[in-house]
Each structure stands twice: as C-alpha cells, then as structure tokens.
Design an enzyme around this catalytic site. Structure first.
Site, PDB file in Angstrom:
ATOM      1  N   LEU A 192       0.857  -1.189   0.000  1.00 32.73           N
ATOM      2  CA  LEU A 192       0.000   0.000   0.000  1.00 32.73           C
ATOM      3  C   LEU A 192       0.890   1.235   0.000  1.00 32.73           C
ATOM      4  O   LEU A 192       1.201   1.798   1.042  1.00 32.73           O
ATOM      5  CB  LEU A 192      -0.896   0.009   1.242  1.00 32.73           C
ATOM      6  CG  LEU A 192      -1.692  -1.269   1.527  1.00 32.73           C
ATOM      7  CD1 LEU A 192      -2.692  -1.025   2.644  1.00 32.73           C
ATOM      8  CD2 LEU A 192      -2.404  -1.751   0.280  1.00 32.73           C
ATOM      9  N   SER A 193       1.316   1.624  -1.182  1.00 29.24           N
ATOM     10  CA  SER A 193       2.309   2.699  -1.304  1.00 29.24           C
ATOM     11  C   SER A 193       2.073   3.456  -2.608  1.00 29.24           C
ATOM     12  O   SER A 193       2.896   3.369  -3.527  1.00 29.24           O
ATOM     13  CB  SER A 193       3.729   2.113  -1.322  1.00 29.24           C
ATOM     14  OG  SER A 193       3.975   1.282  -0.211  1.00 29.24           O
ATOM     15  N   GLU A 194       0.974   4.203  -2.679  1.00 30.54           N
ATOM     16  CA  GLU A 194       0.643   4.831  -3.970  1.00 30.54           C
ATOM     17  C   GLU A 194       1.772   5.712  -4.497  1.00 30.54           C
ATOM     18  O   GLU A 194       2.100   5.661  -5.685  1.00 30.54           O
ATOM     19  CB  GLU A 194      -0.653   5.649  -3.859  1.00 30.54           C
ATOM     20  CG  GLU A 194      -1.913   4.804  -3.791  1.00 30.54           C
ATOM     21  CD  GLU A 194      -2.161   4.204  -2.410  1.00 30.54           C
ATOM     22  OE1 GLU A 194      -1.403   4.536  -1.475  1.00 30.54           O
ATOM     23  OE2 GLU A 194      -3.107   3.406  -2.278  1.00 30.54           O
ATOM     24  N   PHE A 244      -8.497   3.159  -5.490  1.00 31.09           N
ATOM     25  CA  PHE A 244      -9.529   4.178  -5.556  1.00 31.09           C
ATOM     26  C   PHE A 244      -8.827   5.463  -5.975  1.00 31.09           C
ATOM     27  O   PHE A 244      -7.819   5.838  -5.356  1.00 31.09           O
ATOM     28  CB  PHE A 244     -10.207   4.374  -4.199  1.00 31.09           C
ATOM     29  CG  PHE A 244     -11.230   3.299  -3.873  1.00 31.09           C
ATOM     30  CD1 PHE A 244     -12.584   3.527  -4.085  1.00 31.09           C
ATOM     31  CD2 PHE A 244     -10.822   2.074  -3.380  1.00 31.09           C
ATOM     32  CE1 PHE A 244     -13.525   2.532  -3.799  1.00 31.09           C
ATOM     33  CE2 PHE A 244     -11.747   1.089  -3.093  1.00 31.09           C
ATOM     34  CZ  PHE A 244     -13.113   1.310  -3.308  1.00 31.09           C
ATOM     35  N   ASP A 266      -9.209   8.343  -5.396  1.00 31.76           N
ATOM     36  CA  ASP A 266      -8.964   9.274  -4.292  1.00 31.76           C
ATOM     37  C   ASP A 266      -7.516   9.176  -3.795  1.00 31.76           C
ATOM     38  O   ASP A 266      -6.921  10.154  -3.368  1.00 31.76           O
ATOM     39  CB  ASP A 266      -9.905   8.943  -3.119  1.00 31.76           C
ATOM     40  CG  ASP A 266     -11.349   8.779  -3.554  1.00 31.76           C
ATOM     41  OD1 ASP A 266     -12.181   9.579  -3.135  1.00 31.76           O
ATOM     42  OD2 ASP A 266     -11.638   7.845  -4.328  1.00 31.76           O
ATOM     43  N   HIS A 278     -13.712   7.736  -0.817  1.00 33.58           N
ATOM     44  CA  HIS A 278     -13.644   6.661  -1.818  1.00 33.58           C
ATOM     45  C   HIS A 278     -14.600   6.908  -2.976  1.00 33.58           C
ATOM     46  O   HIS A 278     -14.991   5.980  -3.670  1.00 33.58           O
ATOM     47  CB  HIS A 278     -13.993   5.304  -1.191  1.00 33.58           C
ATOM     48  CG  HIS A 278     -12.943   4.751  -0.282  1.00 33.58           C
ATOM     49  ND1 HIS A 278     -12.492   5.411   0.828  1.00 33.58           N
ATOM     50  CD2 HIS A 278     -12.249   3.585  -0.319  1.00 33.58           C
ATOM     51  CE1 HIS A 278     -11.570   4.680   1.448  1.00 33.58           C
ATOM     52  NE2 HIS A 278     -11.399   3.569   0.769  1.00 33.58           N
TER      53      HIS A 278
END
Lengths: 313, 345
Positions: free
Chosen positions: B59-61, B84, B86, B130
């Site tokens: 989880l590391s956009e 998402f 967002d 979201h």
C-alpha cells in the site's frame, strides 16, 4: 566540548593513505568548483539558489571507481560533487548554473535538476528513491549486474517515500544502493531534532544490510565498500551505506546559523586540511592546478552567451 | 448481433492486448494479481499470463507511481492502478514533480510512457474518501494529460494513445461505468445514435434521429454518459428540447476545435461532470469556449457538477450531493428559458 576534543584526537591518530593523483585532482576540482560558486553568488553573477557539497566531496570520489557506466545514479539538491565525480564536466555544470550556452540541461534544470545519460538529480526530498527502485527493476531485467544508486541526506529520512522504496526494494530484491550523506544537519535542523532512532535501525527494520563509514580516506572507503557493492550486483539486494560526513558550508548560501564551535568541528574533519597536512607538496601542486582550472572554467562560462531553450509542446 | 461487451471487459481485454504486444510494459497496483484481480476486477487474468510484469504492490501509492516513473525513465512502459482514484492524492508528488516535470525540465524532451489509472466517482455508497472525482486537481499541469473512460471510446485505442504519447497521463475510470456496456456500431439505444466529430475518433457525439436538430449542446466527461442520456431523453420526449452530447476522450489539454461548430450552432452549452463545485474541469472548458465563441454563444457556458460538498455515504444523502440526470435536465431547461427571456426583451 569534550566530545569534540576526543574526536579530534582520534582523527590525528588515523593517518590517511596516499590518494591516487586522479582522486586528489577530482576532490580538489569539486572543492574549487563549489568555492567558486559561492564567490560568484557574492559577486552577484549568479542568482537563484545552490547547495554546495563542501566537506562531502570525498563521498562520490570514493564511490566513482566502484560504479560502472551502465549504473544509474540519482542525485539530490546537493549534487554538484556527484555530477563532477561521474563526468568531470565543470564547464557543462557551471554553464547550467549560470544559464549560459553549453549548459548540460539548457539552463532549464539549474543546480538541482540535471539529467545526463545514467544520471539524474531532482529537487524534492525522497522522491528519487522509488524512482531509483523502478530503474533498478529495469536494470535487473535488462542489464543484470548493473545497479541504481541514490544519494540522500540524513534529512531525507523524514520522507515517507524513502520507506515505501526500501520496502519494495527489499521485497522485490532490487539492486538499489542507497548512499546516505549523513552530515548531521538538515538545512538548519540538527539530526538530533529530526531523526528518531538511527539510520542503521531503519535499514534493519526492512532487513536491508547497512554499513556506516566514518573515514574520509578514499582508499579505505573503497576497500570497505567494494565487496558490499559487488553483492548488490550479484545477489540483487539493496544496501544502505551511511557516510558520517560534515557539511562545511552553509545549507545554501549565507544561511548558516550553526554556532561557531559546530562549524569548527566540521572544519576539523575536513578532508582538505587533512590531506594537505599529510601530503603537503603533492597537495599544493594539485590544489593550484584545480584552482587554475576552475578559474578558467568560470571565465569561459562567463564569456558565453545566454543559453537558449525551445519550450517543448 | 450479440450484445456489446461490458466496459470492464473491454478495459480488461485492452490491458491483455497491450501487455501481450509489448514486453516492456508493466502493470503495478495493489491487489491486482490473480485470483483477486483488482478491487474492480479490471486486472483479472493478467498476472496469470504476464507473470513478472504484473506486480501486486504494498500500500504505497506514491512509491508505486515512483517505481513506474523509474521504469518509464529507463525506457520501459508502465501502467499503475490506483485502487480508488482518491488515493492518487498520495502520488501527487510523483506525478506533479517527477513524471510530468521530467518530460521537459531537463531542457530536452525525455519520453515517459506512463499511465496512472484511477477508478473514480461516487454512486456506490463508498463515502467521502472513496467516491471523489479528482480530475480538477490534475488540470493544468504541464506535461500531464488527462483522459476519461467512456462507452464510446475503445479502451485499447485510448490506452495505446496514452502509452504512446511519450508524456504521462492519468486515466479516470467511472466506477459505475465498469458495469455498463460499450456502445457499438453507431447505436446507443433505441433513441440515440453516435458518431465522431474528428478523424481520430476522440470526440464522440450522441444525438437523436436528426443530427441537424440542436437546441443545446452538452459536453460531458465519459462517466456522465448515462446521466446525460437520461436527461436528454426526458428533455426530448417531455420538454421537446433537442440536446446533443459530446464526450471527449481527453479532458486535458482540451482540444476545442472539433467542438466549435456544434457549440456555435447550439449557442447554449453546458459542461457536465461529477466533480464537486469549484475550480472544475468544466470551468477550464468554459474559459476556452468563451474565448473562441464570445460573439456567438447566446449564454455563458453553464457548469453542471456536483454540489460544493463532501460526498456522504448514505444513499439518499449521496444522491443529494452528486450531479444526476435531474440536475442536468434542470440546467438545460433553465439555460434555454433564460435565452428565451432574453430574446423577448
């Protein structure tokens, strides 16, 4: 103050080995380049900003022979030494900083945004680490044995991007070499006020090997790092190398708010004074050569016309 | 004739085709690997076939877009799925200060083949963080192109164009649209047909029977298609107002040329998008149209968008905030009424 004294006593006890001529020349080229930049600012011949690597020049010089031309190097805001160690091109870099013809990035990037072959610097802290991980991923597949190197400072460890990148590099076994120039200060904030724990501890949290070196002796550093860097290539694993180093000059220009004794402490660790003391004659000759070369470079750049740039559509 | 495929199937097929055709193309994202195949199942089957080039990430956009930027910098191509849209906020630095800047800030063009896909929009009760449409936050960044998925634009073509552009792009995919069907062979439904205003097929135009009849022009992002069509149907059948809809594939930079003749002919233009109010994509389109058609337009371009609000979770509350068919219909009627009033005085 007792800490400083003990430090100094220890420095005296460690004799420097004789540097190769090309190493000494390169060290001094970078030193005179940076000193000249500050002079040019004072004289009003440069505007904008710059960050000199005074005191840290030996880091890229020591690493240079450990790198291959297919390796990709990511530099940061304090990157002149990184560039000059790789390309020995003071004219292209100074022209870039001065906005003159022959600038390596047409004057668009300036001091902290340089791209040349496998070398790139960017101005946002931490940003380059995930990008370097991506390049490492590319290299692992297309050029096995090559690595991506990212220079960061101790202050950079405040950025979340660093940890995202370390995590991915460890998970995916990427040949990523992170070189930390730990100079004890982030702009004006001492490390003690901005970094909890240690960089070693942070690397350990990801299972990434970490090596810290306190030496300024380029030969010693190479001997220490050679086998470790080779492992990054052959085993495709990341490595964090931490240089305990000292920022001699201001963060940028004229913005040094450190107390005099702290600056004095950095001066006592300066490779320049230590090599001069250890090898006075060779040093004096090399120093004069580098000073003359940089003076000529500055004159040449100043005489050039402004650089032109065609903004791309 | 068999029914056209669903939009999500079209997109999945496009990803398969691009990954098959180009061994330098990677896809990265959270939970994109099989058997899960992505939160919206867009990436289903890809990791099974293309193995190491389809990478499920932590989880590391910001980190993922950075890695993709590194691949692109090194000469590969990369697609990133942001679970998402967002969460693209977490990757803003990499898009703003690295990928889009690198194209030009080194003084010479540096090709960057990078597309960031953002499932966007509300209507599914996912709540304030979201459900957003972040298009407006990416408008006006030099070197960054914005595209939006639509039922009229084949995703293989669109992604091919974006990946081939040499500069990074963000692809906005309306989450509700995934489940709808692609429009094919010029037919939308029993009432509406469609064609393209330009050779490249980037501007879809939707009209009923007679393309010459035009009281008001809607310019809408792809995710608005269904709501715009509902409004157009009621406007035509109940209010006897002929409305046409133009859906551009690329939102920014907005190429106004193909739209000008229709906008001039209509004289009344509404730009519809799901974004909440303020600093919208529509405002950008309106500014361009005003500059080009100031003498011709009968009314200022009307911006139709969601309310100036966060997007609530409960269905009935969400409905009050998000732009709907009724919002569009009311806007068109009010514009035409204003026009008539003005022409009477």
């Amino acid at each position: 103050m007792t800490v400083v004294d003990a430090d100094t006593a220890q420095l005296g006890a460690t004799a420097l080995s004789a540097p190769a001529d090309e190493d000494l020349d390169l060290l001094l080229l970078i030193r005179h380049f940076e000193l000249r930049l500050l002079d040019l600012f004072t004289a009003g011949q440069l505007h904008g900003t710059t960050h000199t690597c005074l005191g840290q020049e030996y880091v890229p010089v020591a690493l240079q022979p450990l790198l291959s031309t297919v390796d990709f190097v990511f530099s940061n805001h304090r990157g002149h030494g990184h560039y000059l160690a790789r390309y020995s091109d003071p004219v292209g870099l100074l022209a870039e900083i001065m906005g003159r013809a022959g600038a390596v990035c047409h004057g668009v990037g300036g001091s902290q945004h340089i791209l040349r072959d496998g070398y790139l610097s960017t101005g946002v802290q931490g940003q380059s680490l995930p990008v370097a991980a991506g390049v490492a991923m590319h290299l692992r597949r297309s050029r096995p044995g090559a690595l991506a190197l990212a220079y960061v400072g101790d202050g950079t460890w405040g950025e979340g991007a660093v940890y995202e990148a370390l995590n991915m590099a460890a998970l995916w076994r990427l040949p990523l070499l992170v070189v930390v120039e730990h100079n004890g200060i982030a702009q004006s904030t001492p490390t003690s006020a901005q970094l909890a724990g240690t960089i070693a501890g942070r690397a350990a949290a990801f299972g990434i090997p970490h090596h810290r070196t306190e030496s300024v002796d380029v030969n010693v550093i190479r001997a220490e790092l050679g086998p470790l860097v080779a492992r990054v290539r052959t085993e495709c694993v990341p490595l964090v190398v931490e240089f305990a180093t000292h920022r001699l000059g201001p963060h940028s220009k004229g913005d040094d708010s450190r107390p005099p004794e702290v600056i004095e402490h950095a001066r006592r660790h300066d490779w320049y004074a230590r090599y001069r003391e250890a090898f006075p004659e060779r040093f004096a000759e090399a120093d004069a050569r580098a000073a003359a070369r940089i003076a000529a470079v500055a004159d040449e750049c100043a005489a050039r016309p402004p650089v032109t740039w065609q903004a791309s559509a | 004739m068999s029914r056209p495929e669903r939009v999500v199937e079209n997109l999945n097929r496009a990803l398969h085709a691009h990954l098959a055709a180009d061994p330098r193309l990677y896809l990265l994202g959270e939970d994109v690997e099989d058997p899960y195949g992505g939160a919206f199942k867009v990436t289903k089957g890809l990791s099974t076939v293309y193995g190491e080039r389809v990478i499920g990430t932590p989880l590391s956009e910001g980190g993922i877009v950075g890695v993709a930027g590194g691949l692109a910098l090194a000469g590969d191509k990369a697609l990133v799925e942001i679970m998402f849209g967002d969460f693209a906020a977490l990757a803003f630095d990499q898009l703003l200060n690295f990928a889009s800047k690198s194209v030009s800030m080194y003084g010479r063009p540096v090709p960057m083949h990078l597309v960031v896909r953002c499932p966007s929009g509300g209507g599914r009760g996912y709540g304030p963080t979201h459900s957003q449409s972040l298009q407006k936050h990416f408008v006006g960044i030099p070197g960054l192109a914005l595209y939006e998925m639509s039922p009229f634009h084949d995703n293989h073509d669109v992604l091919g164009r974006m990946l081939g552009a040499g500069s990074p792009g963000v692809f906005f995919e309306d989450k509700v649209l995934y489940t709808h069907r692609m429009a094919a062979a010029g037919v939308v439904d029993e009432l509406f047909r469609f064609d393209f205003l330009d050779q490249a097929g980037e501007f879809a135009r939707i009209y009923a029977d007679d393309p010459g009849e035009l009281d008001c022009l809607l310019i809408g992002a792809g995710g608005m298609t269904d709501r715009a069509l509902t409004a157009m149907r009621e406007l035509l059948l109940v209010d006897e107002i002929a409305v046409q809809l133009v859906v551009p594939s690329r939102l920014y930079p907005f190429d106004v040329e193909p739209v000008l003749p229709l906008a001039a002919k209509a004289g009344v233009v509404c730009v519809v998008e799901e974004s909440t109010a303020g600093g919208t994509w529509g405002a950008e389109v309106a500014a361009v149209l005003h500059t080009r058609l100031w003498e011709t337009l009968r009314r200022p371009v009307r911006l139709v968008h969601s309310a100036d609000s966060i997007i609530p979770t409960a269905t009935h509350l969400e409905r009050e905030v998000l732009v709907g068919a009724a919002t569009i219909r009311a806007a068109v009627k009010s514009e035409l009424a204003s026009r008539r009033e003005r022409s009477l005085t």
